[in-house]
Design a protein around this motif. Structure first.
Motif, PDB file in Angstrom:
ATOM      1  N   TYR A 230       0.803  -1.164   0.040  1.00 17.09           N
ATOM      2  CA  TYR A 230      -0.004   0.041  -0.124  1.00 17.09           C
ATOM      3  C   TYR A 230       0.842   1.389   0.081  1.00 17.09           C
ATOM      4  CZ  TYR A 230      -4.050  -2.882   1.393  1.00 17.09           C
ATOM      5  OH  TYR A 230      -5.044  -3.810   1.748  1.00 17.09           O
ATOM      6  N   GLY A 231       0.439   2.323  -0.658  1.00 18.08           N
ATOM      7  CA  GLY A 231       1.196   3.514  -0.970  1.00 18.08           C
ATOM      8  C   GLY A 231       0.596   4.495  -1.559  1.00 18.08           C
ATOM      9  N   LEU A 232       0.945   5.731  -1.602  1.00 18.71           N
ATOM     10  CA  LEU A 232       0.509   6.484  -2.278  1.00 18.71           C
ATOM     11  C   LEU A 232       0.620   6.363  -3.594  1.00 18.71           C
ATOM     12  CD1 LEU A 232      -0.995   9.584  -2.267  1.00 18.71           C
ATOM     13  CD2 LEU A 232       1.291  10.629  -2.596  1.00 18.71           C
ATOM     14  N   MET A 233      -0.295   6.375  -4.530  1.00 17.09           N
ATOM     15  CA  MET A 233      -0.393   6.274  -6.060  1.00 17.09           C
ATOM     16  C   MET A 233      -0.325   7.763  -6.567  1.00 17.09           C
ATOM     17  SD  MET A 233      -2.990   4.473  -8.608  1.00 17.09           S
ATOM     18  CE  MET A 233      -2.131   3.220  -9.348  1.00 17.09           C
ATOM     19  N   GLY A 234      -1.172   8.537  -6.216  1.00 19.22           N
ATOM     20  CA  GLY A 234      -1.032   9.948  -6.699  1.00 19.22           C
ATOM     21  C   GLY A 234      -2.209  10.891  -6.001  1.00 19.22           C
ATOM     22  N   LYS A 235      -2.383  11.917  -6.736  1.00 23.93           N
ATOM     23  CA  LYS A 235      -3.431  12.785  -6.213  1.00 23.93           C
ATOM     24  C   LYS A 235      -4.084  13.502  -7.358  1.00 23.93           C
ATOM     25  CE  LYS A 235       0.010  16.452  -5.393  1.00 23.93           C
ATOM     26  NZ  LYS A 235       0.524  17.124  -4.067  1.00 23.93           N
ATOM     27  N   GLU A 236      -5.399  13.756  -7.410  1.00 21.77           N
ATOM     28  CA  GLU A 236      -6.240  14.548  -8.379  1.00 21.77           C
ATOM     29  C   GLU A 236      -6.923  15.404  -8.048  1.00 21.77           C
ATOM     30  OE1 GLU A 236      -8.119  11.952 -12.098  1.00 21.77           O
ATOM     31  OE2 GLU A 236      -8.697  11.160 -10.173  1.00 21.77           O
ATOM     32  N   TYR A 237      -6.762  16.576  -8.848  1.00 19.72           N
ATOM     33  CA  TYR A 237      -7.961  17.997  -8.613  1.00 19.72           C
ATOM     34  C   TYR A 237      -8.923  17.827  -9.650  1.00 19.72           C
ATOM     35  CZ  TYR A 237      -8.647  22.679  -8.596  1.00 19.72           C
ATOM     36  OH  TYR A 237      -9.551  24.003  -8.228  1.00 19.72           O
ATOM     37  N   TYR A 238     -10.069  18.329  -9.152  1.00 15.49           N
ATOM     38  CA  TYR A 238     -11.248  18.329  -9.585  1.00 15.49           C
ATOM     39  C   TYR A 238     -11.597  19.868  -9.981  1.00 15.49           C
ATOM     40  CZ  TYR A 238     -11.362  13.306  -9.069  1.00 15.49           C
ATOM     41  OH  TYR A 238     -11.289  12.065  -9.139  1.00 15.49           O
ATOM     42  N   VAL A 239     -11.359  20.456 -11.120  1.00 17.22           N
ATOM     43  CA  VAL A 239     -11.655  21.897 -11.506  1.00 17.22           C
ATOM     44  C   VAL A 239     -12.978  22.141 -11.235  1.00 17.22           C
ATOM     45  CG1 VAL A 239     -11.016  23.548 -13.286  1.00 17.22           C
ATOM     46  CG2 VAL A 239      -9.530  21.793 -13.011  1.00 17.22           C
ATOM     47  N   PRO A 240     -13.150  23.311 -10.554  1.00 13.44           N
ATOM     48  CA  PRO A 240     -14.636  23.697 -10.404  1.00 13.44           C
ATOM     49  C   PRO A 240     -15.308  24.026 -11.664  1.00 13.44           C
ATOM     50  CG  PRO A 240     -13.109  24.641  -8.842  1.00 13.44           C
ATOM     51  CD  PRO A 240     -12.463  24.013  -9.723  1.00 13.44           C
ATOM     52  N   ASN A 241     -16.832  23.647 -11.724  1.00 14.64           N
ATOM     53  CA  ASN A 241     -17.667  24.213 -12.730  1.00 14.64           C
ATOM     54  C   ASN A 241     -17.057  23.490 -13.878  1.00 14.64           C
ATOM     55  OD1 ASN A 241     -19.265  25.624 -10.798  1.00 14.64           O
ATOM     56  ND2 ASN A 241     -17.598  27.291 -11.003  1.00 14.64           N
ATOM     57  N   SER A 242     -16.481  22.257 -14.275  1.00 15.43           N
ATOM     58  CA  SER A 242     -16.105  21.813 -15.265  1.00 15.43           C
ATOM     59  C   SER A 242     -15.905  20.103 -15.090  1.00 15.43           C
ATOM     60  CB  SER A 242     -14.733  22.242 -15.853  1.00 15.43           C
ATOM     61  OG  SER A 242     -13.724  21.835 -15.074  1.00 15.43           O
ATOM     62  N   ASN A 243     -15.777  19.498 -15.980  1.00 19.20           N
ATOM     63  CA  ASN A 243     -15.236  18.001 -15.937  1.00 19.20           C
ATOM     64  C   ASN A 243     -13.924  17.963 -16.229  1.00 19.20           C
ATOM     65  OD1 ASN A 243     -15.167  18.540 -18.892  1.00 19.20           O
ATOM     66  ND2 ASN A 243     -15.954  16.375 -19.246  1.00 19.20           N
ATOM     67  N   LYS A 244     -13.164  19.026 -15.955  1.00 16.84           N
ATOM     68  CA  LYS A 244     -11.543  18.936 -16.100  1.00 16.84           C
ATOM     69  C   LYS A 244     -11.001  18.282 -14.846  1.00 16.84           C
ATOM     70  CE  LYS A 244     -11.575  22.521 -19.520  1.00 16.84           C
ATOM     71  NZ  LYS A 244     -10.894  24.012 -19.855  1.00 16.84           N
ATOM     72  N   VAL A 245      -9.640  17.518 -15.007  1.00 16.27           N
ATOM     73  CA  VAL A 245      -9.048  16.950 -13.819  1.00 16.27           C
ATOM     74  C   VAL A 245      -7.632  17.175 -14.039  1.00 16.27           C
ATOM     75  CG1 VAL A 245     -10.888  15.397 -12.918  1.00 16.27           C
ATOM     76  CG2 VAL A 245      -9.238  14.847 -14.569  1.00 16.27           C
ATOM     77  N   VAL A 246      -6.886  17.137 -13.135  1.00 15.77           N
ATOM     78  CA  VAL A 246      -5.320  17.203 -13.214  1.00 15.77           C
ATOM     79  C   VAL A 246      -4.777  16.132 -12.097  1.00 15.77           C
ATOM     80  CG1 VAL A 246      -3.114  18.297 -12.560  1.00 15.77           C
ATOM     81  CG2 VAL A 246      -5.204  19.672 -13.532  1.00 15.77           C
ATOM     82  N   PHE A 247      -4.233  15.127 -12.636  1.00 21.10           N
ATOM     83  CA  PHE A 247      -3.852  13.805 -11.769  1.00 21.10           C
ATOM     84  C   PHE A 247      -1.985  14.162 -11.882  1.00 21.10           C
ATOM     85  CE2 PHE A 247      -2.248   9.717 -10.678  1.00 21.10           C
ATOM     86  CZ  PHE A 247      -3.236   9.327  -9.912  1.00 21.10           C
ATOM     87  N   VAL A 248      -1.501  13.985 -10.483  1.00 20.72           N
ATOM     88  CA  VAL A 248      -0.188  14.069 -10.345  1.00 20.72           C
ATOM     89  C   VAL A 248       0.115  12.592  -9.688  1.00 20.72           C
ATOM     90  CG1 VAL A 248       1.772  15.001  -9.405  1.00 20.72           C
ATOM     91  CG2 VAL A 248      -0.066  16.423 -10.054  1.00 20.72           C
ATOM     92  N   TYR A 249       0.943  11.969 -10.331  1.00 25.63           N
ATOM     93  CA  TYR A 249       1.440  10.521  -9.708  1.00 25.63           C
ATOM     94  C   TYR A 249       2.577  10.866  -8.568  1.00 25.63           C
ATOM     95  CZ  TYR A 249      -0.636   7.399 -13.229  1.00 25.63           C
ATOM     96  OH  TYR A 249      -1.411   6.890 -14.038  1.00 25.63           O
ATOM     97  N   ALA A 250       2.608   9.691  -7.811  1.00 26.66           N
ATOM     98  CA  ALA A 250       3.563  10.216  -6.689  1.00 26.66           C
ATOM     99  C   ALA A 250       4.863  10.620  -7.142  1.00 26.66           C
ATOM    100  CB  ALA A 250       3.473   8.646  -5.552  1.00 26.66           C
ATOM    101  N   ASP A 251       5.143   9.894  -8.238  1.00 26.04           N
ATOM    102  CA  ASP A 251       6.562  10.409  -8.829  1.00 26.04           C
ATOM    103  C   ASP A 251       6.888  11.482  -9.518  1.00 26.04           C
ATOM    104  OD1 ASP A 251       5.525  10.140 -11.369  1.00 26.04           O
ATOM    105  OD2 ASP A 251       6.664   8.265 -12.109  1.00 26.04           O
ATOM    106  N   GLY A 252       5.589  12.387  -9.541  1.00 28.84           N
ATOM    107  CA  GLY A 252       5.515  13.909 -10.073  1.00 28.84           C
ATOM    108  C   GLY A 252       5.174  13.838 -11.385  1.00 28.84           C
TER     109      GLY A 252
END
Length: 131
Positions: A48-70
């Motif tokens: 188990y460990g951090l895979m990454g993090k994902e930001y959900y842009v307001p008022n849209s269906n846009k996302v930004v995913f950053v893996y643990a390695d950057g």
């Protein structure tokens, strides 16, 4: 109104072991303008460990995913028939539900991740300004 799923894992009991899927509207309300942190769970060869993090842009269906390695990717998401799909370089689809007090993200092959943290952090793949 319900408080929503707990992020931290709790001891399972019979009533909590059922999967409770998120619908598109309630899920959007939970993620919009937020960053979710994902850890690997069942089916991944590594611990188990951090895979990454994902930001959900307001008022849209846009996302930004950053893996643990950057590594960083910008994309979009959509929802139909209890399946959430994310379109980056290719399409990744998942079921999302609450089970045993955890927010689970399950891939089509059965592998699972869990949402372990939610913040108001804004993510971007664009480099910051340098003075």
């Amino acid at each position: 109104p319900t408080a929503g799923p707990r992020i931290a894992q709790t001891a399972p009991d019979e009533a909590a072991s059922q999967e409770r899927p998120f619908d598109g509207a309630s899920w959007r309300a939970r993620v919009e303008g937020k960053t979710l942190y994902y850890e690997t769970r069942k089916g991944y060869p590594e611990n188990y460990g951090l895979m990454g993090k994902e930001y959900y842009v307001p008022n849209s269906n846009k996302v930004v995913f950053v893996y643990a390695d950057g590594d960083c990717y910008e994309g979009t998401w959509d929802y139909a028939d209890q399946i959430f799909c994310f379109n980056y370089d290719d399409r990744h689809c998942f079921r999302q539900f609450e089970r045993d007090g955890e927010w689970i993200v399950q891939e089509r092959d059965g592998r699972e991740q869990a949402v372990v943290k939610i913040t108001s952090e804004v993510l971007s793949c664009q480099p910051g300004l340098v003075s």
